[in-house]
Design a protein around this motif. Structure first.
Motif, short mmCIF file in Angstrom:
data_model
loop_
_atom_site.label_atom_id
_atom_site.label_comp_id
_atom_site.label_asym_id
_atom_site.label_seq_id
_atom_site.Cartn_x
_atom_site.Cartn_y
_atom_site.Cartn_z
N GLN A 304 -21.10 18.45 26.75
CA GLN A 304 -20.03 19.08 27.53
C GLN A 304 -20.24 18.92 29.04
N THR A 305 -21.48 19.10 29.49
CA THR A 305 -21.72 19.04 30.93
C THR A 305 -21.68 17.61 31.45
N LYS A 306 -22.09 16.66 30.61
CA LYS A 306 -21.99 15.25 31.03
C LYS A 306 -20.54 14.91 31.31
N ASN A 334 -30.57 27.37 15.73
CA ASN A 334 -31.45 28.40 16.28
C ASN A 334 -31.26 28.58 17.79
N ASP A 335 -30.85 27.49 18.46
CA ASP A 335 -30.55 27.57 19.89
C ASP A 335 -29.39 28.56 20.09
N GLY A 336 -28.35 28.40 19.26
CA GLY A 336 -27.19 29.31 19.34
C GLY A 336 -27.60 30.74 19.04
N GLU A 414 -23.84 16.75 16.34
CA GLU A 414 -25.15 17.39 16.22
C GLU A 414 -25.76 17.38 17.62
N ASP A 415 -26.01 18.58 18.12
CA ASP A 415 -26.53 18.71 19.48
C ASP A 415 -27.84 17.94 19.66
N SER A 416 -28.70 18.00 18.67
CA SER A 416 -30.03 17.38 18.83
C SER A 416 -29.96 15.86 18.80
C1 DG6 Z 1 -24.38 26.04 23.63
O1 DG6 Z 1 -23.61 25.40 24.53
C2 DG6 Z 1 -25.74 25.53 23.40
C3 DG6 Z 1 -26.41 24.84 24.52
O2 DG6 Z 1 -27.79 24.77 24.34
C4 DG6 Z 1 -25.80 23.51 24.72
O3 DG6 Z 1 -25.37 22.97 23.53
C5 DG6 Z 1 -26.66 22.53 25.36
O4 DG6 Z 1 -27.18 23.12 26.51
C6 DG6 Z 1 -25.86 21.31 25.65
O5 DG6 Z 1 -24.96 21.58 26.65
P1 DG6 Z 1 -24.08 20.45 27.31
O6 DG6 Z 1 -23.17 21.21 28.22
O7 DG6 Z 1 -25.00 19.55 28.06
O8 DG6 Z 1 -23.37 19.80 26.18
#
Ligand code: DG6
Ligand code: NAI
Length: 505
Positions: A304-306, A334-336, A414-416
């Protein structure tokens, strides 16, 4: 690549390149006119081409990022392929700039020629690194990889024999810094409350890991839970001496992450902070400078931030005025879970929110008085969604003659799988910078880049910069700077995209 120029030499295991850096000084005259004076500064960059044996230690090794990173490197090293419902998949490094992006090196006739980033300057090969780390949870890496629910089952099965013997070392756990809901997994922790003893244990872990694996160097990266911010306190966090004293006194506002960072720095290793908390307090920055090691932070910039730091840059540079951004996320990993706690969410909110200020601040036509826009961050924990993070963004901008422009984005993955390649890049590029030295006009000896390695800001949501250093969040500018530093050290010009040879032949 070999650069054919009198500005570059390849001798005794070093690439030495001279580089004319063109910049401009700006003064505001009394009548309001800007007086701009272009200048050229002569730099020499010297890069050691001998690749070291690199050890990587992750804090939070048993988490989703830690296991996905380890699995990804193993899968690539062993050239694994596995079956998914879409067919056979082979290992790759998509999402890593060092392994899967290219840099333009010049033109061959009318064809532009690009080289993989890891061929412009010599980088450690990810196949050759050794990995270890700490986690408050005792699960071995194979069990932890299953718990993470990131990878396909067939890949997990193939990796299980290689990861089941990887066991995280006992970790520092200061309950108050991460969410209370993490307590149930904290079964692998260092005893007691003596922060100096904890520091010494982590130092010993680093030394032993390095010696056992015959590593030339070690880099430590935090990919553990987001901590709450520590309350910056004069006499505790302000100088290197005070931070060390505060650890000796087991001061309450010294976080676990700060103890890991200090231990790492005292061992002469670079430390990277992949989460948003203020681990790298002024005293830690001073210590890093004293010990001549690099520190990098904060918070991996993944999805999202990128997009945000690219999209807002596009809007503002097009003369369009973003007025509000609402960024909503839900995720079930688990981050959430950790971020569902208010204090930890606040750390993340700050890093996700501050990332457009310099971009809006750059345009006084659109933002004559304040560059603050309505910017909201929402994060919701929805366990069923697992590691598949959903991010929705609405950008409202003012356009021509009072019109309104709405952009809505939906971002799922997948975030990871986004974070693991970034972890690799942060580590490999930091290691490279440990081998680069520079000299500038009049300097007699070579020295290293600023120990606050802001050049890696492209990979961070809230780039850590030294005082008096401009903060750059724009994704394009960050990538451009990184690519051009690679090129400068290799003896090539910075790319200005002028292509004059075709426009003014
Ligand atoms: C909720 O947004 C969980 C966070 O840990 C993000 O997923 C993570 O920081 C990634 O954020 P972004 O904005 O770089 O996609
Ligand atoms: P996770 O919760 O799966 O992993 C964190 C691990 O850290 C857990 O295994 C936990 O047991 C361990 N841990 C907690 N405190 C510890 C300590 N003091 N010492 C050692 N281990 C400790 O989280 P995930 O998804 O791996 O993310 C890790 C961090 O990276 C989080 O802070 C997250 O906000 C940050 N991040 C993640 C991004 C992504 O795209 N996945 C992007 C940006 C940042």
């Amino acid at each position: 690549m070999q650069v054919n120029s009198s500005n570059v030499t390849y001798e005794n295991g070093f690439i030495q390149a001279s580089y004319s850096y063109k910049s401009s000084n700006v003064e505001k005259l009394e009548n309001g006119t800007l007086k701009v004076t272009p200048k050229t500064t002569e730099y020499t960059f010297k890069t050691n081409t001998k690749i070291p044996k690199l050890g990587i230690m992750l804090v939070g090794w048993g988490g989703n990022n830690g296991t996905t990173f380890t699995a990804g490197l193993l899968a690539n090293k062993m050239k694994l392929s596995w079956f998914t419902k879409r067919g056979e998949q082979t290992a790759n490094y998509y999402g890593s700039i060092t392994q899967a992006s290219t840099i333009k090196v010049g033109c061959s006739g009318s064809e532009e020629v690009y080289l993989p980033m890891n061929q412009v300057l010599p980088l450690v090969n990810p196949d050759d690194v050794v990995i270890s780390g700490w986690d408050i949870s005792a699960l071995n890496l194979s069990q932890a990889m299953k718990r993470a629910q990131v990878l396909e089952y067939n890949l997990i099965e193939k990796l299980d024999p290689y990861m089941r013997d990887m066991v995280p070392k006992k970790a520092i756990y200061y309950e108050d810094f991460i969410a209370a809901n993490q307590k149930t997994r904290a079964d692998n922790i260092l005893e007691g409350h003596n922060k100096l003893e904890h520091l010494e244990t982590i130092r010993k872990d680093i030394r032993e890991f390095k010696a056992t694996n015959n590593c030339d160097k070690v880099i430590v990266l935090w990919t553990a839970n987001t901590e709450r911010f520590c309350q910056l306190t004069p006499g505790v966090h302000d100088t290197a001496e005070n931070v060390l004293k505060a650890i000796e006194n087991s001061e309450a506002e010294i976080s676990a992450s700060t103890v890991y960072a200090v231990a790492t720095i005292l061992e002469g290793c670079s430390y990277i902070n992949g989460s948003p908390q203020n681990t790298l307090v002024p005293g830690v920055i001073e210590l890093a400078k004293q010990k001549d090691v690099f520190i990098v932070g904060d918070d991996f910039k993944s999805g999202q931030t990128k997009i945000k730091t690219s999209l807002v840059d596009f809007l503002v540079s097009a003369g369009i005025k973003p007025q509000s951004i609402v960024s909503y996320n839900h995720l079930g990993n688990n981050d959430g879970k950790n971020l569902s706690s208010e204090k930890q969410f606040k750390s993340k909110e700050l890093s996700k929110k501050s990332c457009v200020d310099d971009i809006t601040g750059s345009n006084k036509i659109l933002y004559p008085e304040t560059n603050k826009i309505d910017h909201e961050i929402v994060i919701k924990y929805v366990p069923y969604t697992g590691d598949s993070k959903k991010a929705m963004d609405e950008y409202l901008s003012e356009i021509f003659l009072g019109g309104q422009h709405t952009l809505v984005l939906y971002n799922v993955c997948e975030d990871s799988l986004l974070a693991a390649p970034i972890i690799l890049d942060l580590i490999l590029i930091t290691e490279l910078f440990e081998r680069i030295e520079y000299k500038v006009d009049g300097m007699r000896t070579f020295q290293r880049f600023n120990r606050v390695l802001s050049t890696l800001g492209y990979l961070c949501k809230a780039p850590l910069t030294d005082e008096n250093t401009p903060l750059v969040n724009s994704l394009y500018r960050q990538k451009n700077a990184l690519d051009n530093i690679f090129k400068a050290c290799a003896g090539l010009h910075a790319d200005d995209n002028l292509l004059l040879e075709f426009k003014c032949p």
